[in-house]
Scaffold this motif. Structure first.
Motif, PDB file in Angstrom:
ATOM      1  N   ASN A 311       0.834  -1.208   0.000  1.00 29.12           N
ATOM      2  CA  ASN A 311       0.000   0.000   0.000  1.00 29.12           C
ATOM      3  C   ASN A 311       0.869   1.258   0.000  1.00 29.12           C
ATOM      4  O   ASN A 311       0.590   2.231   0.689  1.00 29.12           O
ATOM      5  CB  ASN A 311      -0.977   0.008   1.179  1.00 29.12           C
ATOM      6  N   GLN A 312       1.931   1.230  -0.817  1.00 23.16           N
ATOM      7  CA  GLN A 312       2.822   2.384  -0.892  1.00 23.16           C
ATOM      8  C   GLN A 312       2.137   3.621  -1.459  1.00 23.16           C
ATOM      9  O   GLN A 312       2.692   4.717  -1.400  1.00 23.16           O
ATOM     10  CB  GLN A 312       4.065   2.056  -1.724  1.00 23.16           C
ATOM     11  N   GLN A 313       0.939   3.439  -2.014  1.00 27.65           N
ATOM     12  CA  GLN A 313       0.158   4.609  -2.445  1.00 27.65           C
ATOM     13  C   GLN A 313      -0.147   5.529  -1.258  1.00 27.65           C
ATOM     14  O   GLN A 313      -0.414   6.719  -1.442  1.00 27.65           O
ATOM     15  CB  GLN A 313      -1.154   4.167  -3.094  1.00 27.65           C
ATOM     16  N   LEU A 314      -0.142   4.953  -0.052  1.00 32.91           N
ATOM     17  CA  LEU A 314      -0.375   5.741   1.167  1.00 32.91           C
ATOM     18  C   LEU A 314       0.939   6.388   1.561  1.00 32.91           C
ATOM     19  O   LEU A 314       1.669   5.909   2.405  1.00 32.91           O
ATOM     20  CB  LEU A 314      -0.916   4.841   2.282  1.00 32.91           C
ATOM     21  N   SER A 315       1.245   7.503   0.927  1.00 31.99           N
ATOM     22  CA  SER A 315       2.531   8.172   1.089  1.00 31.99           C
ATOM     23  C   SER A 315       2.646   8.812   2.466  1.00 31.99           C
ATOM     24  O   SER A 315       1.641   9.087   3.134  1.00 31.99           O
ATOM     25  CB  SER A 315       2.685   9.242   0.017  1.00 31.99           C
ATOM     26  N   PRO A 316       3.877   9.076   2.926  1.00 31.38           N
ATOM     27  CA  PRO A 316       4.041   9.793   4.192  1.00 31.38           C
ATOM     28  C   PRO A 316       3.298  11.121   4.216  1.00 31.38           C
ATOM     29  O   PRO A 316       2.720  11.490   5.242  1.00 31.38           O
ATOM     30  CB  PRO A 316       5.564   9.983   4.277  1.00 31.38           C
ATOM     31  N   ALA A 317       3.290  11.836   3.094  1.00 30.28           N
ATOM     32  CA  ALA A 317       2.572  13.125   3.050  1.00 30.28           C
ATOM     33  C   ALA A 317       1.085  12.918   3.295  1.00 30.28           C
ATOM     34  O   ALA A 317       0.450  13.680   4.041  1.00 30.28           O
ATOM     35  CB  ALA A 317       2.800  13.794   1.695  1.00 30.28           C
ATOM     36  N   LEU A 318       0.519  11.886   2.675  1.00 32.28           N
ATOM     37  CA  LEU A 318      -0.901  11.591   2.876  1.00 32.28           C
ATOM     38  C   LEU A 318      -1.161  11.179   4.312  1.00 32.28           C
ATOM     39  O   LEU A 318      -2.122  11.641   4.942  1.00 32.28           O
ATOM     40  CB  LEU A 318      -1.341  10.485   1.918  1.00 32.28           C
ATOM     41  N   LEU A 319      -0.313  10.302   4.856  1.00 37.03           N
ATOM     42  CA  LEU A 319      -0.528   9.791   6.209  1.00 37.03           C
ATOM     43  C   LEU A 319      -0.428  10.905   7.244  1.00 37.03           C
ATOM     44  O   LEU A 319      -1.177  10.934   8.224  1.00 37.03           O
ATOM     45  CB  LEU A 319       0.487   8.687   6.509  1.00 37.03           C
ATOM     46  N   ARG A 320       0.489  11.850   7.018  1.00 38.73           N
ATOM     47  CA  ARG A 320       0.578  12.989   7.931  1.00 38.73           C
ATOM     48  C   ARG A 320      -0.679  13.848   7.842  1.00 38.73           C
ATOM     49  O   ARG A 320      -1.161  14.370   8.850  1.00 38.73           O
ATOM     50  CB  ARG A 320       1.815  13.824   7.607  1.00 38.73           C
ATOM     51  N   TYR A 321      -1.214  13.988   6.645  1.00 40.34           N
ATOM     52  CA  TYR A 321      -2.443  14.767   6.480  1.00 40.34           C
ATOM     53  C   TYR A 321      -3.620  14.074   7.165  1.00 40.34           C
ATOM     54  O   TYR A 321      -4.426  14.716   7.841  1.00 40.34           O
ATOM     55  CB  TYR A 321      -2.746  14.975   4.990  1.00 40.34           C
ATOM     56  N   VAL A 322      -3.715  12.754   7.011  1.00 46.52           N
ATOM     57  CA  VAL A 322      -4.813  12.000   7.633  1.00 46.52           C
ATOM     58  C   VAL A 322      -4.717  12.070   9.147  1.00 46.52           C
ATOM     59  O   VAL A 322      -5.706  12.348   9.846  1.00 46.52           O
ATOM     60  CB  VAL A 322      -4.798  10.540   7.154  1.00 46.52           C
ATOM     61  N   GLY A 323      -3.527  11.803   9.688  1.00 42.60           N
ATOM     62  CA  GLY A 323      -3.337  11.829  11.137  1.00 42.60           C
ATOM     63  C   GLY A 323      -3.715  10.504  11.787  1.00 42.60           C
ATOM     64  O   GLY A 323      -4.633   9.814  11.341  1.00 42.60           O
ATOM     65  N   LYS A 324      -3.026  10.174  12.841  1.00 43.09           N
ATOM     66  CA  LYS A 324      -3.235   8.895  13.516  1.00 43.09           C
ATOM     67  C   LYS A 324      -4.673   8.719  13.987  1.00 43.09           C
ATOM     68  O   LYS A 324      -5.241   7.622  13.903  1.00 43.09           O
ATOM     69  CB  LYS A 324      -2.274   8.765  14.700  1.00 43.09           C
ATOM     70  N   ALA A 325      -5.293   9.789  14.442  1.00 41.20           N
ATOM     71  CA  ALA A 325      -6.649   9.694  14.987  1.00 41.20           C
ATOM     72  C   ALA A 325      -7.675   9.297  13.936  1.00 41.20           C
ATOM     73  O   ALA A 325      -8.764   8.814  14.281  1.00 41.20           O
ATOM     74  CB  ALA A 325      -7.053  11.021  15.626  1.00 41.20           C
ATOM     75  N   ASN A 326      -7.346   9.501  12.664  1.00 41.23           N
ATOM     76  CA  ASN A 326      -8.286   9.183  11.583  1.00 41.23           C
ATOM     77  C   ASN A 326      -7.929   7.908  10.831  1.00 41.23           C
ATOM     78  O   ASN A 326      -8.474   7.646   9.766  1.00 41.23           O
ATOM     79  CB  ASN A 326      -8.352  10.357  10.602  1.00 41.23           C
ATOM     80  N   ILE A 327      -7.008   7.130  11.386  1.00 46.00           N
ATOM     81  CA  ILE A 327      -6.670   5.831  10.799  1.00 46.00           C
ATOM     82  C   ILE A 327      -7.504   4.756  11.479  1.00 46.00           C
ATOM     83  O   ILE A 327      -7.435   4.585  12.703  1.00 46.00           O
ATOM     84  CB  ILE A 327      -5.174   5.528  10.949  1.00 46.00           C
TER      85      ILE A 327
END
Length: 379
Positions: A311-327
């Motif tokens: 799932n490398q489509q989930l880039s660090p930039a995207l994951l930072r935008y989403v935030g842990k609370a929204n995973i």
């Protein structure tokens, strides 16, 4: 060199993982690599190998590296200041699996103590074809597909295992399976994985990954409960985009929603309706930037990876935008039990992000039922 110097072989597949963020589902084949390069995909295998070698930076005087020219190893070890011997020169800039095999053959002739290689399952197959059980190996995960048990769980973990080996702390070896899948079928949403051999890897249970456990979840009642919980959350947050990660557990949720799903890709849902399918990293960012968003992912059975595997489509930039609370991590309790107490793992490619995500992670295991499960801090 003194007889006490550790002789380390090193092979880097420079193109490993290059198709991951672009949703190309692999890096095998000249056309795929050319397409990825044309689209501006960065080559990250050397950086990941650098993370591994950084773990033995204080042991430089105890190791001598045997490696191939250019991006296959020489550039990196020269930059890091390791003593090395050049043993193979590729003839073309865009290296192939045959170059990996030729380099492995040359390294084998040097009677090294261990071969460190960076790539994915295709690279592991190439190495196995030459090395088999003739010397210990250790893989640095850098590819799109990591089904094989010869890889450490992260690049840093590979370096830590290597440091222990150099210092004589690990003496026992395990047979680990080399697995690979048909990439053409993979791009059609089908997984056809089979074993191609075994190689010896140094044993450190915290740092060497298990072979991926395949197959769909069998307990449909539990999966239905998980899907019902996710759908309730979608109803509660109608303004949110929901990024639906890959894997059979997420696929079940999509089936319950009555939506088409990219089993081995990433889709986007809003208001329980399909917005877009099989998105790459940049497309995902373009859709969700400045929008509320949640991410639905599962873990790899037997391994525990939630990020950085398929799932490398989930880039660090995207994951930072989403935030842990929204995973939203979803998994049956039986899938968690298959980890035998091992923590979840994030190998996002961003060390600080992995550290920020570490700690207790809520995992949805049923309807209005969740457990707190540790996500490892491997820094």
């Amino acid at each position: 060199m003194s007889d006490t110097v550790f002789k380390l072989g090193l092979i880097i597949n420079p193109f490993a993982g290059i198709g991951g963020a672009l949703a190309l589902k692999g890096s095998d084949g000249v056309e795929i690599r050319a397409k990825a390069l044309a689209l501006g995909a960065p080559k990250k295998a050397a950086d990941k190998t650098g993370l591994a070698l950084a773990e033995i930076s204080e042991l430089k005087s105890k190791a001598h590296i045997y490696t191939a020219a250019g991006e296959m190893g020489e550039d990196l070890v020269k930059a890091l200041g390791f003593a090395y011997t050049l043993i193979y020169q590729p003839t073309e800039m865009q290296t192939e699996g045959s170059d990996t095999e030729s380099a492995a053959k040359a390294i084998l002739a040097q009677q090294v103590d261990l071969l460190l290689f960076a790539g994915g399952d295709g690279t592991a197959r190439n190495v196995c074809h030459i090395i088999n059980n003739q010397l210990p190996v250790l893989g640095v995960p850098a590819g799109c597909k990591i089904h094989s048990g010869v890889y450490a769980i992260t690049p840093q973990a590979a370096g830590r295992v290597l440091a222990q080996v150099i210092q004589g702390q690990i003496v026992s070896l395990n047979q680990a399976e080399v697995m690979d899948i048909d990439e053409d079928l993979f791009r059609q949403g089908r997984v056809n994985a089979r074993q191609f051999g075994e190689m010896q890897v140094p044993v450190e249970l915290h740092y060497i990954q298990a072979v991926k456990m395949g197959g769909k979840e069998s307990d449909e009642m539990v999966l239905s409960d998980i899907a019902a919980q996710v759908m309730d959350i979608m109803v509660e947050y109608p303004e949110h985009y929901f990024i639906m990660g890959s894997g059979s557990t997420v696929d079940f949720v999509m089936q319950e929603l009555g939506l088409a799903n990219t089993l081995l890709g990433v889709d986007l849902v809003k208001n329980k309706q399909l917005v877009a399918t099989d998105l790459n990293a940049q497309q995902l960012l373009d859709y969700v930037v400045n929008q509320p968003v949640k991410l639905v992912i599962t873990l790899i059975g037997g391994q525990g990876h939630i990020l950085g595997r398929g799932n490398q489509q989930l880039s660090p930039a995207l994951l930072r935008y989403v935030g842990k609370a929204n995973i939203l991590v979803i998994a049956t309790k039986s899938k968690l039990n298959s980890l035998a107490g091992k923590p979840l793992i994030s190998d996002s490619g961003d060390l600080q992000l992995d550290k920020d995500l570490a700690g207790l992670m809520p995992v949805i295991t049923g309807y209005r039922d969740q457990v707190l499960y540790p996500l490892a801090d491997l820094s």
